[in-house]
Motif scaffolding. Sequence first.
Motif, short mmCIF file in Angstrom:
data_model
loop_
_atom_site.label_atom_id
_atom_site.label_comp_id
_atom_site.label_asym_id
_atom_site.label_seq_id
_atom_site.Cartn_x
_atom_site.Cartn_y
_atom_site.Cartn_z
N LEU A 29 0.82 -1.20 0.00
CA LEU A 29 0.00 0.00 0.00
C LEU A 29 0.86 1.25 0.00
O LEU A 29 0.38 2.35 -0.13
CB LEU A 29 -0.93 0.02 1.21
CG LEU A 29 -1.85 -1.18 1.36
CD1 LEU A 29 -2.91 -0.91 2.39
CD2 LEU A 29 -2.47 -1.57 0.04
N GLU A 30 2.14 1.07 0.15
CA GLU A 30 3.04 2.19 0.27
C GLU A 30 4.43 1.62 0.05
O GLU A 30 4.70 0.52 0.50
CB GLU A 30 2.93 2.74 1.70
CG GLU A 30 3.75 3.95 1.98
CD GLU A 30 3.69 4.28 3.48
OE1 GLU A 30 3.20 5.35 3.80
OE2 GLU A 30 4.13 3.46 4.29
N THR A 87 7.40 1.09 3.65
CA THR A 87 6.80 1.04 4.98
C THR A 87 7.80 0.47 5.96
O THR A 87 8.35 -0.60 5.73
CB THR A 87 5.55 0.15 4.97
OG1 THR A 87 4.68 0.61 3.97
CG2 THR A 87 4.84 0.20 6.31
N GLY A 88 8.02 1.19 7.04
CA GLY A 88 8.93 0.68 8.07
C GLY A 88 10.40 0.95 7.80
O GLY A 88 11.24 0.58 8.60
#
Lengths: 420, 270
Positions: A106-107, A110-111
């Motif tokens: 979704l991105e 992330t993290g």
Amino acid sequence: MVAVEKLGKCYHLRRTEGARYVTLRDAMAGAAAASVRWLNPGRTAKEATEEFWALRDVSFKVTQGQVVGIIGRNGAGKSTLLKILSRITEPTVGRATLNGRVASLLEVGTGFHPELSGRENIYLNGAILGMTRAEIRRQFEAIVAFAGVEQFLETPVKHYSSGMYVRLAFAVAAHLEPEVLIVDEVLAVGDLEFQQKSLGKMHEVSRSGRTVLFVSHNMAAVNALTTRTLLLDQGEVRFDGRTAEAIGCYSQLAVQARSQGISGRGGHTAIRNVTVVDAAGSPVVQYAPGAPLRLSIVVETDGSPRLSIEAFLLDSMNQKLAMASLHQFEGLTLPEQAGRFRLTIEVQPGWLASGSYSIDVTTSVVNSSWDHYVDHAATIEVIASNPGGHSWDFKHEYGYGAFAMPCVGRPEFALVGDDE
Amino acid sequence: MPLVIEPGRSAAHYWRDLWRYRELLSFLAWRDIAVRYKQTAIGVLWAVIRPALTLLVFVAFRRMAGLRQSEVPDVILVLAAVLPWQFFASALSEASSSLIGNTSLISKVYFPRLIIPLSAVVTAFVDFAITLVMLAALMAWYSVEPGARLLALPFFIAQCAVLALGLGLLLAALTVRYRDFRYVVPFSIQMGLFVSPVAFETSQVPERWRALYVLNPLVGIIDGFRWSLLDGRASIDPAVVAGSIVVTLASLAAGVWYFRRTERGFADAI
């Protein structure tokens, strides 16, 4: 295979704007109010929340190996659908069945942690996306080569250029090997060359027999990658079929949504229609920054004196960016004669960044109150914004603001001494 | 096996998923440790400096308050309590703020959310392990020899971790919904230090307060630490330990229950 049956998601929106989280005080006040209501059922306080169905009655089936696009305007429910299928949020009703390992993207990045090196972030991000250590190790060389960051593996990613950062992040995600891949708008990042490379990778993924759900605003990418596309509108599936038709339907829907009437009315007036129009007066969806923005407003009035019309430009986060006012800025009022009028105004909103904007229109009693306030009376999409005429697209979502401030005249340098 | 997504369904396979995502747990804990020590100039020394300073303050306090000297050197007596206290305090505060500190993960990726507070406890444990080495060195220096009771120490360490996890889960979930807890937690931890037998011993608490006092589950844990480490020179009340275990298990049950109940709304609320 993915099977979605009558999926729906309802949010309870709080009327109060601003803070998304409640404080303990609110909760206690709410509990106190509830107990008072319970003791005194005659006086019911108005509920502070309202229901909003972000997704309603969505059903579709995707067979294994199919690549399906999902398109729709902002707020149509695309992200909610993906979040439910990714198990980030739960549906309110309905069910979805997914066969095989699911990975969702979704991105990008992330993290990712800025203090960690490229190598460390590959492992961390891989683990977050659901890869095992062994899988990451196996794919490591391929990821590094795809991102082209060989020399910088031991450098903390905070020293990376934004291009390198995005390349590395996409590279990790691109090497996931799930049976079902859920992708949101990730091709919209990076420079043109890298976008081509990512698109190529997506092609490869889609040909390898994996099921892909692909959300994008980039119609060219949807068209290139998918043969079937779902069109979502106001949380519902509006069209499900061939991609070309879906894209056509999408453009039509955008124009239609704007030409539909507006309900409700104020004390003196009623706004009946608000349309963004081109120079010839036909409705348009897209707006090219720099040009004047023409609004056609149909309004009914009872002929009272001192009535004005205001229009607000809002960004996708519902932040008011600018205001136009018939009375305060132009010194005019509505005609003092009962009837239905078409008002055409032309405003200069400055050089807008690319993104989606909406326009609130309201009638008002001068210096007193709003009369008929219409939220999101019209919307405009700025597809590309490059005030400098370069290839860089100034997007609102970058967070650099909604307007460009082009220089007036040529910036000048003058050599000055050390004392200045 | 197909994955079915339905309202209220997230409960199914939760614990199996938790096991499947165990690698993520170690990655997240490792990330927090690596980042912490990369951002600081003296890195791992901080793990030692904090308890050392607390130790100094409390030893000085004992001298000034004229508390009865036991046969164990003050330094060892106090450090045996500072260690579990600091482990508990940092695990609890990090677990409580762990969810709101990982907003982007929660709103963009699925995994059992329990991993986040769990990794905070693991991170605190690493610091604790380092301070254990410091304790061992000081015990050797003062030639305080632990006996066979040392075998009970892992039990009290585990109890401390479980207590911090239980309360941490509860507070982490509450913090997502009520941000007030961002202020409540540090304050409570600060108060907790004074109502736990760190600077003094449980035997020094007046008899009439004792019954109330042992409701603090850390009393049992800290007494347990002293009992395991100081071989016969610290007493322990089995009733206190039993009560402490009951409170610990109740905390864990309450924490897991509330966390699991609210977990599915985290992505919407955070």
